[in-house]
Write a protein that holds these residues in place. Structure first.
Motif, PDB file in Angstrom:
ATOM      1  N   HIS A 392      -2.635 -22.322 -24.658  1.00  0.00           N
ATOM      2  CA  HIS A 392      -3.772 -23.115 -25.114  1.00  0.00           C
ATOM      3  C   HIS A 392      -3.221 -24.470 -25.555  1.00  0.00           C
ATOM      4  CE1 HIS A 392      -7.003 -23.726 -28.488  1.00  0.00           C
ATOM      5  NE2 HIS A 392      -7.032 -24.661 -27.568  1.00  0.00           N
ATOM      6  N   VAL A 393      -3.360 -25.480 -24.685  1.00  0.00           N
ATOM      7  CA  VAL A 393      -2.799 -26.806 -24.929  1.00  0.00           C
ATOM      8  C   VAL A 393      -3.721 -27.591 -25.855  1.00  0.00           C
ATOM      9  CG1 VAL A 393      -2.116 -28.997 -23.880  1.00  0.00           C
ATOM     10  CG2 VAL A 393      -1.580 -26.835 -22.727  1.00  0.00           C
ATOM     11  N   LEU A 394      -3.183 -28.040 -26.979  1.00  0.00           N
ATOM     12  CA  LEU A 394      -3.944 -28.824 -27.951  1.00  0.00           C
ATOM     13  C   LEU A 394      -3.754 -30.323 -27.727  1.00  0.00           C
ATOM     14  CD1 LEU A 394      -2.944 -26.734 -31.092  1.00  0.00           C
ATOM     15  CD2 LEU A 394      -5.112 -26.601 -29.866  1.00  0.00           C
ATOM     16  N   GLU A 395      -2.573 -30.692 -27.244  1.00  0.00           N
ATOM     17  CA  GLU A 395      -2.271 -32.112 -27.021  1.00  0.00           C
ATOM     18  C   GLU A 395      -1.213 -32.224 -25.936  1.00  0.00           C
ATOM     19  OE1 GLU A 395      -0.325 -35.941 -29.420  1.00  0.00           O
ATOM     20  OE2 GLU A 395      -0.626 -34.028 -30.449  1.00  0.00           O
ATOM     21  N   LEU A 396      -1.389 -33.206 -25.073  1.00  0.00           N
ATOM     22  CA  LEU A 396      -0.418 -33.442 -23.996  1.00  0.00           C
ATOM     23  C   LEU A 396      -0.224 -34.949 -23.862  1.00  0.00           C
ATOM     24  CD1 LEU A 396       1.125 -31.882 -21.651  1.00  0.00           C
ATOM     25  CD2 LEU A 396      -0.758 -32.580 -20.198  1.00  0.00           C
ATOM     26  N   ARG A 397       1.049 -35.395 -23.979  1.00  0.00           N
ATOM     27  CA  ARG A 397       1.315 -36.821 -23.886  1.00  0.00           C
ATOM     28  C   ARG A 397       2.548 -37.060 -23.022  1.00  0.00           C
ATOM     29  NH1 ARG A 397       1.857 -37.954 -29.008  1.00  0.00           N
ATOM     30  NH2 ARG A 397       4.086 -38.417 -29.106  1.00  0.00           N
ATOM     31  N   TYR A 398       2.368 -37.857 -21.979  1.00  0.00           N
ATOM     32  CA  TYR A 398       3.481 -38.168 -21.073  1.00  0.00           C
ATOM     33  C   TYR A 398       4.233 -39.393 -21.586  1.00  0.00           C
ATOM     34  CZ  TYR A 398       1.667 -34.893 -17.642  1.00  0.00           C
ATOM     35  OH  TYR A 398       1.253 -33.746 -17.006  1.00  0.00           O
ATOM     36  N   GLU A 399       5.554 -39.261 -21.697  1.00  0.00           N
ATOM     37  CA  GLU A 399       6.407 -40.377 -22.066  1.00  0.00           C
ATOM     38  C   GLU A 399       7.255 -40.731 -20.850  1.00  0.00           C
ATOM     39  OE1 GLU A 399       8.299 -39.112 -25.676  1.00  0.00           O
ATOM     40  OE2 GLU A 399       6.421 -39.264 -26.832  1.00  0.00           O
ATOM     41  N   GLU A 400       8.379 -41.425 -21.041  1.00  0.00           N
ATOM     42  CA  GLU A 400       9.140 -41.913 -19.881  1.00  0.00           C
ATOM     43  C   GLU A 400       9.612 -40.772 -18.983  1.00  0.00           C
ATOM     44  OE1 GLU A 400      12.244 -44.439 -21.179  1.00  0.00           O
ATOM     45  OE2 GLU A 400      10.899 -46.041 -21.851  1.00  0.00           O
ATOM     46  N   GLU A 401      10.478 -39.924 -19.491  1.00  0.00           N
ATOM     47  CA  GLU A 401      10.996 -38.826 -18.685  1.00  0.00           C
ATOM     48  C   GLU A 401      10.725 -37.475 -19.337  1.00  0.00           C
ATOM     49  OE1 GLU A 401      15.098 -39.531 -17.947  1.00  0.00           O
ATOM     50  OE2 GLU A 401      14.729 -41.254 -16.635  1.00  0.00           O
ATOM     51  N   GLU A 402       9.834 -37.482 -20.315  1.00  0.00           N
ATOM     52  CA  GLU A 402       9.524 -36.255 -21.044  1.00  0.00           C
ATOM     53  C   GLU A 402       8.013 -36.115 -21.221  1.00  0.00           C
ATOM     54  OE1 GLU A 402      13.360 -35.561 -23.928  1.00  0.00           O
ATOM     55  OE2 GLU A 402      11.820 -36.994 -24.581  1.00  0.00           O
ATOM     56  N   VAL A 403       7.629 -34.880 -21.529  1.00  0.00           N
ATOM     57  CA  VAL A 403       6.224 -34.593 -21.817  1.00  0.00           C
ATOM     58  C   VAL A 403       6.154 -33.948 -23.192  1.00  0.00           C
ATOM     59  CG1 VAL A 403       4.145 -33.364 -21.094  1.00  0.00           C
ATOM     60  CG2 VAL A 403       5.737 -34.234 -19.361  1.00  0.00           C
ATOM     61  N   MET A 404       5.349 -34.533 -24.080  1.00  0.00           N
ATOM     62  CA  MET A 404       5.155 -33.954 -25.398  1.00  0.00           C
ATOM     63  C   MET A 404       3.955 -33.013 -25.330  1.00  0.00           C
ATOM     64  SD  MET A 404       7.527 -35.076 -27.350  1.00  0.00           S
ATOM     65  CE  MET A 404       6.850 -34.336 -28.821  1.00  0.00           C
ATOM     66  N   VAL A 405       4.183 -31.771 -25.707  1.00  0.00           N
ATOM     67  CA  VAL A 405       3.131 -30.756 -25.644  1.00  0.00           C
ATOM     68  C   VAL A 405       2.989 -30.098 -27.007  1.00  0.00           C
ATOM     69  CG1 VAL A 405       2.312 -28.655 -24.516  1.00  0.00           C
ATOM     70  CG2 VAL A 405       3.719 -30.286 -23.230  1.00  0.00           C
ATOM     71  N   ARG A 406       1.772 -30.056 -27.510  1.00  0.00           N
ATOM     72  CA  ARG A 406       1.470 -29.285 -28.715  1.00  0.00           C
ATOM     73  C   ARG A 406       0.516 -28.173 -28.284  1.00  0.00           C
ATOM     74  NH1 ARG A 406      -2.055 -30.047 -33.249  1.00  0.00           N
ATOM     75  NH2 ARG A 406      -2.895 -31.899 -32.234  1.00  0.00           N
ATOM     76  N   ALA A 407       0.882 -26.932 -28.564  1.00  0.00           N
ATOM     77  CA  ALA A 407       0.115 -25.833 -27.989  1.00  0.00           C
ATOM     78  C   ALA A 407       0.316 -24.530 -28.747  1.00  0.00           C
ATOM     79  CB  ALA A 407       0.529 -25.633 -26.529  1.00  0.00           C
ATOM     80  N   HIS A 408      -0.622 -23.618 -28.517  1.00  0.00           N
ATOM     81  CA  HIS A 408      -0.426 -22.209 -28.844  1.00  0.00           C
ATOM     82  C   HIS A 408       0.104 -21.574 -27.555  1.00  0.00           C
ATOM     83  CE1 HIS A 408      -2.733 -22.489 -32.549  1.00  0.00           C
ATOM     84  NE2 HIS A 408      -3.739 -23.014 -31.897  1.00  0.00           N
ATOM     85  N   VAL A 409       1.163 -20.815 -27.672  1.00  0.00           N
ATOM     86  CA  VAL A 409       1.669 -20.118 -26.485  1.00  0.00           C
ATOM     87  C   VAL A 409       1.911 -18.653 -26.829  1.00  0.00           C
ATOM     88  CG1 VAL A 409       2.710 -22.135 -25.373  1.00  0.00           C
ATOM     89  CG2 VAL A 409       4.048 -20.797 -26.996  1.00  0.00           C
ATOM     90  N   PRO A 410       1.705 -17.755 -25.890  1.00  0.00           N
ATOM     91  CA  PRO A 410       1.924 -16.332 -26.166  1.00  0.00           C
ATOM     92  C   PRO A 410       3.393 -16.040 -26.413  1.00  0.00           C
ATOM     93  CG  PRO A 410       1.446 -16.682 -23.840  1.00  0.00           C
ATOM     94  CD  PRO A 410       1.209 -17.983 -24.519  1.00  0.00           C
ATOM     95  N   PRO A 411       3.694 -14.948 -27.098  1.00  0.00           N
ATOM     96  CA  PRO A 411       5.079 -14.635 -27.488  1.00  0.00           C
ATOM     97  C   PRO A 411       6.060 -14.610 -26.320  1.00  0.00           C
ATOM     98  CG  PRO A 411       3.562 -13.205 -28.650  1.00  0.00           C
ATOM     99  CD  PRO A 411       2.737 -13.976 -27.666  1.00  0.00           C
TER     100      PRO A 411
END
Length: 431
Positions: A392-411
């Motif tokens: 469940h992705v709460l936030e997704l932000r693309y930077e130069e060579e990385e992706v910032m992801v804030r999420a709930h993820v299953p174990p």
């Protein structure tokens, strides 16, 4: 047309199945038993079954000509109104069989579509089933006007039947296009509803399972909903979402979905994508299994096959073995729970085992109360896609060579992402 001896107002049916290479007679027997249940759900009384062993279906009649003539004779002798085949027939096979038997000929797909048409209540459900019916009908229009067409070819000999066929085909295609547009709007509306629910940050659980496994009964027990729960196939088609609270005060959104079945027609899956998206978007799947059914293992496999087709395979899952009040040998129940990870045994009818199920739900959903942030290399596109698919992705932000992801993820995904996890407080502060 049916002969005058057929009793009016009484639907009787004979079932026809083919024992082919790779399909043993027990598998065929189980499939025909299920077909009989479908026929009963549609309002027909099954009065006989015919099977034949062939390497592959025949082009003219699906079964051999001699067997088809035997079916026709039986229909006239016993005043049978319908012949129902266990597999999908080609347009030519359907026409040939109706001409030979002078009876209504259906296949499993038509039967399922007929039941869906009877049970659909919401506008969305009616749109979806009409689309599936028209997609099934379109390739079968060709033979419906041959009685109006001229037999010879050449200039100036085109008959009115062909003209009517073209008109009808165009009308069906236009109607299909309109239904698809309407269902696209439905999907957008559902997406907006889901986004609204997501703002509460409540985990979403989706009930999946074979038809008549007891999903609606479980939904009613947990949430106090008043969804129809009948002992019949496809009792409910329209999805229902309700909220409930676990004993630890964790709020959960619970969605009931259409039941699955073996040989579920692809047209149904495609048409019901708007509904079945609830499965794809869920944080947790609650797979309800009718443990009292003699073929529950085959039903489990059929459900998993549909989940794979919906690209929801790999999601966190709780398996709920239901209807244990109808299982005489409790050792079977205990053995099944032991060998199935993340599973519980309950009776949604009597309430037995429900406390254990709620405890397991609390344990499974504990991870969804925690948010994590990850800084993932952009080249790890497959991993990012996996987060979208099962998390469940709460936030997704693309930077130069990385992706910032804030999420709930299953174990099961958290361990794979541990290498990329960043401090959530710092991540939020720097956002």
């Amino acid at each position: 047309m049916f002969d005058t001896e057929v009793k009016r107002g009484r639907e009787t049916a004979i079932l026809v199945g083919l024992e082919r290479d790779g399909v043993d007679k027990w598998e065929l027997k189980e499939s025909l038993e299920e077909l009989a249940e479908l026929a009963f759900s549609a309002g027909a009384e099954v009065v006989g079954t015919v099977t034949q062993k062939l390497d592959q279906p025949t082009a003219p009649f699906y079964i051999g000509k001699g067997k088809a003539e035997h079916v026709a004779e039986q229909c006239h002798k016993e005043h049978i109104t319908s012949v129902i085949f266990d597999d999908e027939l080609s347009p030519a096979q359907g026409r040939n069989l109706e001409k030979l038997t002078s009876r209504k000929v259906l296949d499993r797909t038509q039967l399922i579509l007929d039941i869906f048409a009877q049970r659909a209540r919401s506008r969305e459900g009616r749109l979806q089933i009409e689309l599936a019916q028209l997609q099934y009908l379109l390739p079968r229009l060709t033979g419906m006007w041959t009685h109006l067409s001229r037999q010879s070819g050449g200039i100036g000999t085109r008959g009115p039947g062909e003209t009517q066929l073209e008109v009808d085909r165009r009308r069906v295609q236009e109607r299909i296009a309109k239904l698809e547009r309407d269902l696209t709007d439905v999907r957008k509306h559902r997406s907006i509803q889901r986004a609204g629910r997501r703002r509460n940050h409540w985990p979403v659980a989706s009930l999946v399972g074979y038809t008549n496994a007891g999903k609606s009964t479980l939904l009613n027990w947990l949430t106090g909903a008043d969804v129809l729960a009948a002992d019949q196939l496809f009792a409910t088609l329209d999805p229902t979402t309700r909220q409930f609270m676990l004993p630890n005060n964790q709020k959960v959104l619970l969605t009931d979905t259409v039941g699955f079945i073996r040989k579920l027609p692809h047209t149904v899956i495609e048409s019901f994508k708007a509904t079945l998206e609830e499965v794809h978007e869920a944080d947790l799947l609650i797979h309800v299994v009718d443990l009292s059914h003699p073929n529950f293992q085959e039903q489990i496999q059929a459900v998993r096959a549909v989940i794979r087709e919906l690209d929801a395979d790999g999601k966190q899952m709780l398996t709920v073995f239901n209807k244990i009040d109808a299982v005489e040998n409790r050792e079977v129940v205990e053995a099944q729970v032991r060998r199935t990870p993340n599973s519980v045994a309950i009776s949604a009818q009597t309430g037995e085992g429900m406390r254990e199920m709620l405890s397991e739900l609390e344990a499974q959903l504990a991870a969804w109360r925690l948010r994590a942030a990850y800084r993932i290399p952009a080249r790890e596109a497959a991993l990012i896609a996996e987060i979208h698919r099962v998390g469940h992705v709460l936030e997704l932000r693309y930077e130069e060579e990385e992706v910032m992801v804030r999420a709930h993820v299953p174990p099961h995904l958290q361990s794979r992402l541990a290498l990329y996890e960043v401090n959530l407080v710092k991540h939020v502060a720097g956002a």
